[in-house]
Scaffold this active site. Structure first.
Site: not given
Length: 337
Positions: A162, A237, A333
């Site tokens: 990520r 998420s 995130e």
């Protein structure tokens, strides 16, 4: 192009947060983007894509430039592979379905991920055993200061979990305008290694899955676990899955032998953040109009009129509680604005 003052951003972020841009403009070509930047050099600017990976906690006191570049084309093709280019404003899921319809493989496991193509390399998005870096060839990005277009190769993007150069050294310096992917045209590498996909395919009596079968399985799984942002505000998420050094993980695992985990390498272990959050008692909890989804603890939701500050407070409560209980720090995130 029209610059609009005091534009609501409620419909431009998947959380459905009511926030306002001091100035707002949508651009539909690289030429328009260059023009806006050159004519507003003294302005503070904020680049807005699909609005799927951010939490607005305040109004944006800047010129918000909405990247609405469209277009898809085949750059190169041979017997086994194709390089396909998509403009930054193309919807990611629609692009994935387009690739599958053409018989191009490599993106199917990332079906139904919200957002636009242009932001996928920034986050190195991924799902069910695949990441952008696996098929990414290059992207074009406009330097905000010099207005020069630069092409970044896969290695130059420095992809991590990520993560990419666009979240680090090149942060706030470039605007991605187009992305190219190398996909298979035959002998596809069908990835059904995740148990959820195997179970979904089995429930559909699929024994020899096609690209479309895998995509349909992923879509079914995501729909069963994740709320549709059009119906319930969310950003997918919210947290990253923490990656721990194995020695550190072993000590925690001794205290919590039921903890789920996935080996990343000989020295690193990934722990599902959703499991940690659920065990900390947050799954399905609601704090006013801010809450945690009942089916997936990784997803924070806006039940209607939550502010970004309220959702942020819930996320910080989760982080603090998980750390106190397990000694594991989980990171957002989602970009907090």
């Amino acid at each position: 192009m029209e610059i609009i003052s005091n534009q609501s951003l409620k419909n431009y972020n998947t959380f459905g947060i009511q926030a306002y841009a001091r100035k707002f403009v949508a651009v539909h070509s690289v030429a328009e983007l260059k023009q806006i930047l050159s004519e507003n050099k003294e302005e503070q600017i904020f680049i807005l894509g699909g609005g799927s990976n951010m939490l607005l906690t305040k109004n944006i006191d800047a010129l918000v430039i909405h990247i609405d570049l469209k277009g898809k084309k085949i750059v190169e093709q041979n017997q086994n592979h194709v390089i396909i280019e998509a403009a930054a404003g193309e919807n990611w899921h629609e692009f994935v379905l387009f690739a599958i319809e053409q018989g191009f493989g490599g993106l199917e496991n990332m079906s139904l991920i919200p957002g636009n193509v242009g932001t996928t390399p920034v986050q190195n998005i991924g799902a069910y055993g695949t990441e952008i870096k696996d098929t990414f060839v290059s992207c074009d990005a406009l330097n905000i200061n010099t207005l020069e277009l630069r092409t970044f190769s896969n290695s130059e993007c420095r992809f991590g979990y990520r993560d990419s150069i666009f979240k680090n050294e090149a942060k706030d310096q470039y605007i991605i305008t187009a992305v190219r992917f190398r996909l298979t045209t035959q002998n596809h590498r069908i990835n059904t290694s995740y148990g959820d996909i195997q179970a979904e395919l089995a429930s559909q009596n699929v024994t020899d899955p096609t690209l479309k079968d895998v995509s349909n399985a992923v879509i079914a799984i995501r729909k069963s676990k994740l709320p549709d942002p059009k119906e319930l505000g969310n950003s997918g998420s919210f947290f990253k899955n923490p990656i721990l050094v194995k020695d550190e993980f072993d000590k925690i695992h001794q205290r919590f032998p039921e903890m789920k985990f996935f080996p990343v390498s000989d020295s690193l272990v990934k722990v599902p953040a959703g499991w940690l959050i659920e065990q900390a008692g947050f799954k399905g909890k609601r704090f006013g109009d801010a809450g945690i989804h009942a089916k997936q603890a990784l997803v924070l939701v806006n039940y209607g009129n939550a502010t970004g500050q309220e959702i942020l407070a819930v996320s910080q409560n989760i982080q603090d509680t998980v750390y106190k209980k397990f000694g594991v720090r989980i990171e957002a995130e989602v970009n907090i604005i």
